[in-house]
Design an enzyme around this catalytic site. Sequence first.
Site, PDB file in Angstrom:
ATOM      1  N   ARG A  73       0.803  -1.223   0.000  1.00 30.67           N
ATOM      2  CA  ARG A  73       0.000   0.000   0.000  1.00 30.67           C
ATOM      3  C   ARG A  73       0.841   1.280   0.000  1.00 30.67           C
ATOM      4  O   ARG A  73       0.597   2.193  -0.798  1.00 30.67           O
ATOM      5  CB  ARG A  73      -0.909   0.063   1.233  1.00 30.67           C
ATOM      6  CG  ARG A  73      -2.242  -0.570   1.087  1.00 30.67           C
ATOM      7  CD  ARG A  73      -2.656  -1.191   2.401  1.00 30.67           C
ATOM      8  NE  ARG A  73      -1.723  -2.250   2.709  1.00 30.67           N
ATOM      9  CZ  ARG A  73      -1.850  -3.483   2.216  1.00 30.67           C
ATOM     10  NH1 ARG A  73      -2.874  -3.798   1.487  1.00 30.67           N
ATOM     11  NH2 ARG A  73      -0.946  -4.417   2.466  1.00 30.67           N
ATOM     12  N   THR A  74       1.800   1.361   0.914  1.00 31.22           N
ATOM     13  CA  THR A  74       2.526   2.628   1.067  1.00 31.22           C
ATOM     14  C   THR A  74       3.337   2.923  -0.190  1.00 31.22           C
ATOM     15  O   THR A  74       3.305   4.032  -0.725  1.00 31.22           O
ATOM     16  CB  THR A  74       3.425   2.576   2.312  1.00 31.22           C
ATOM     17  OG1 THR A  74       2.662   2.088   3.407  1.00 31.22           O
ATOM     18  CG2 THR A  74       3.986   3.952   2.643  1.00 31.22           C
ATOM     19  N   LYS A 103      25.866  -5.131  -2.147  1.00 29.64           N
ATOM     20  CA  LYS A 103      27.265  -4.675  -2.045  1.00 29.64           C
ATOM     21  C   LYS A 103      27.573  -3.977  -0.728  1.00 29.64           C
ATOM     22  O   LYS A 103      28.677  -3.465  -0.560  1.00 29.64           O
ATOM     23  CB  LYS A 103      27.580  -3.710  -3.202  1.00 29.64           C
ATOM     24  CG  LYS A 103      27.352  -4.304  -4.584  1.00 29.64           C
ATOM     25  CD  LYS A 103      27.588  -3.247  -5.649  1.00 29.64           C
ATOM     26  CE  LYS A 103      27.219  -3.765  -7.031  1.00 29.64           C
ATOM     27  NZ  LYS A 103      27.226  -2.702  -8.043  1.00 29.64           N
ATOM     28  N   ARG A 124      11.296   3.679   3.760  1.00 29.14           N
ATOM     29  CA  ARG A 124      10.910   2.717   4.813  1.00 29.14           C
ATOM     30  C   ARG A 124      12.136   1.903   5.184  1.00 29.14           C
ATOM     31  O   ARG A 124      12.855   1.404   4.302  1.00 29.14           O
ATOM     32  CB  ARG A 124       9.792   1.787   4.337  1.00 29.14           C
ATOM     33  CG  ARG A 124       9.498   0.657   5.329  1.00 29.14           C
ATOM     34  CD  ARG A 124       8.286  -0.162   4.958  1.00 29.14           C
ATOM     35  NE  ARG A 124       7.061   0.610   5.142  1.00 29.14           N
ATOM     36  CZ  ARG A 124       5.838   0.098   4.984  1.00 29.14           C
ATOM     37  NH1 ARG A 124       5.677  -1.171   4.645  1.00 29.14           N
ATOM     38  NH2 ARG A 124       4.770   0.853   5.169  1.00 29.14           N
ATOM     39  N   HIS A 152       4.763   5.690  11.607  1.00 33.36           N
ATOM     40  CA  HIS A 152       4.327   5.571  10.209  1.00 33.36           C
ATOM     41  C   HIS A 152       3.399   6.770   9.988  1.00 33.36           C
ATOM     42  O   HIS A 152       2.170   6.629   9.933  1.00 33.36           O
ATOM     43  CB  HIS A 152       3.599   4.248  10.015  1.00 33.36           C
ATOM     44  CG  HIS A 152       3.349   3.856   8.582  1.00 33.36           C
ATOM     45  ND1 HIS A 152       3.508   4.719   7.512  1.00 33.36           N
ATOM     46  CD2 HIS A 152       2.936   2.671   8.048  1.00 33.36           C
ATOM     47  CE1 HIS A 152       3.195   4.078   6.388  1.00 33.36           C
ATOM     48  NE2 HIS A 152       2.849   2.838   6.683  1.00 33.36           N
TER      49      HIS A 152
HETATM   50  N1   CP Z   1      -0.364   0.022   5.763  1.00 32.96           N
HETATM   51  C1   CP Z   1       0.843  -0.258   5.236  1.00 32.96           C
HETATM   52  O1   CP Z   1       1.877   0.331   5.631  1.00 32.96           O
HETATM   53  O2   CP Z   1       0.816  -1.219   4.291  1.00 32.96           O
HETATM   54  P1   CP Z   1       2.068  -1.746   3.459  1.00 32.96           P
HETATM   55  O3   CP Z   1       2.993  -2.411   4.466  1.00 32.96           O
HETATM   56  O4   CP Z   1       1.536  -2.686   2.441  1.00 32.96           O
HETATM   57  O5   CP Z   1       2.766  -0.546   2.859  1.00 32.96           O
END
Ligand code: CP
Length: 337
Positions: A73-74, A103, A124, A152
């Site tokens: 999603r993100t 590497k 991330r 998040h």
């Molecule tokens: N909600 C969320 O962070 O989903 P993903 O891990 O799929 O990005």
Amino acid sequence: METPTDASLPTLTESVDSWKGSSLLSVTQITPAGLQLLFDVSQEMRQIVRTKGGDNRLQHRLLGTVFYEASTRTSCSFQAAVMRLGGKFIHVDGQGNSSANKKGESLEDTIRCLECYTDATVLRHPVHGSVGRVIQMATKPVLNAGDGVGEHPTQALLDVFTIRDELKITANNDKPKLTVVLLGDLKHGRTVHSLAKLLAQSKMTAQLTLQYCSPSGLEMPQAVQDFVAKYYNVTQQPVTNLAEAVATADVLYVTRIQRERFASGDAYEQVKGSYVVNNEIMSQAKSSMIVLHPLPRVDEIATEVDADPRAAYFRQMENGMFVRMALLALVLGVAQK
Ligand code: CP
């Protein structure tokens, strides 16, 4: 390099200038008026997508999406967001065929590389504090897409946007009293850390009750509770009986047990399946209650609940793109407010 404190980060306010060129590490950077600005732009983005699919305000702009942890999603919603606004993206899979993975290139050097080519980076990383370190050295906006068990922030932004949208909370109406049950792995769930902080500081409620329902050992971290406790109109309550908690809830926010954060498979096995939201649980809830989940889910919401109109998690997922479009427009200086 020290992890920056929140005080060293830019404050994001009702002024579009405060967002332009800024990084986002934590929801604590965003003032209530700044949140309203972001949501106003998000509404505009939703309207643009629904009426004409997008526009070209980010033409010739490039976004780097750098993910050292799995994401659907993100990553995809940020990529869709930049493309809906006429821009493009470069994706680096930190777990795949990247110099970081194959590497031994450092995180900092990876971001330095991306900054040569792009206008902003979405990052991330599994290590709490890593995104903050990168923000300290970055020369272009870096948006935290999840740093280990830290925060998040963009998830919390879309969560609060969805709560307001679903419950018809607007800046013009009287502030409501709101009870939100946060259910699941509250220890490792970075989405609930950001959400609890953002709800507490948002000033959108007259009275906010946060009920924490988690398996033993997976409670909300004390640091998050201490942050929330600074707000006089917020009550925090640990709860153990899900059915009882659901009966008074306006929002049930469900999270999965985060298998990848456990030291061993055995430790995960002991708590997995501790709770399931199913139609029987939903029968205890108010007709106006909504169920949210950052997704992905494993088994903590039975699929039979998907057909319940109170199941708002797929609408929530769609909102993620509109909110991220707004965020990109603001930090890249093309929001038309
Ligand atoms: N909600 C969320 O962070 O989903 P993903 O891990 O799929 O990005």
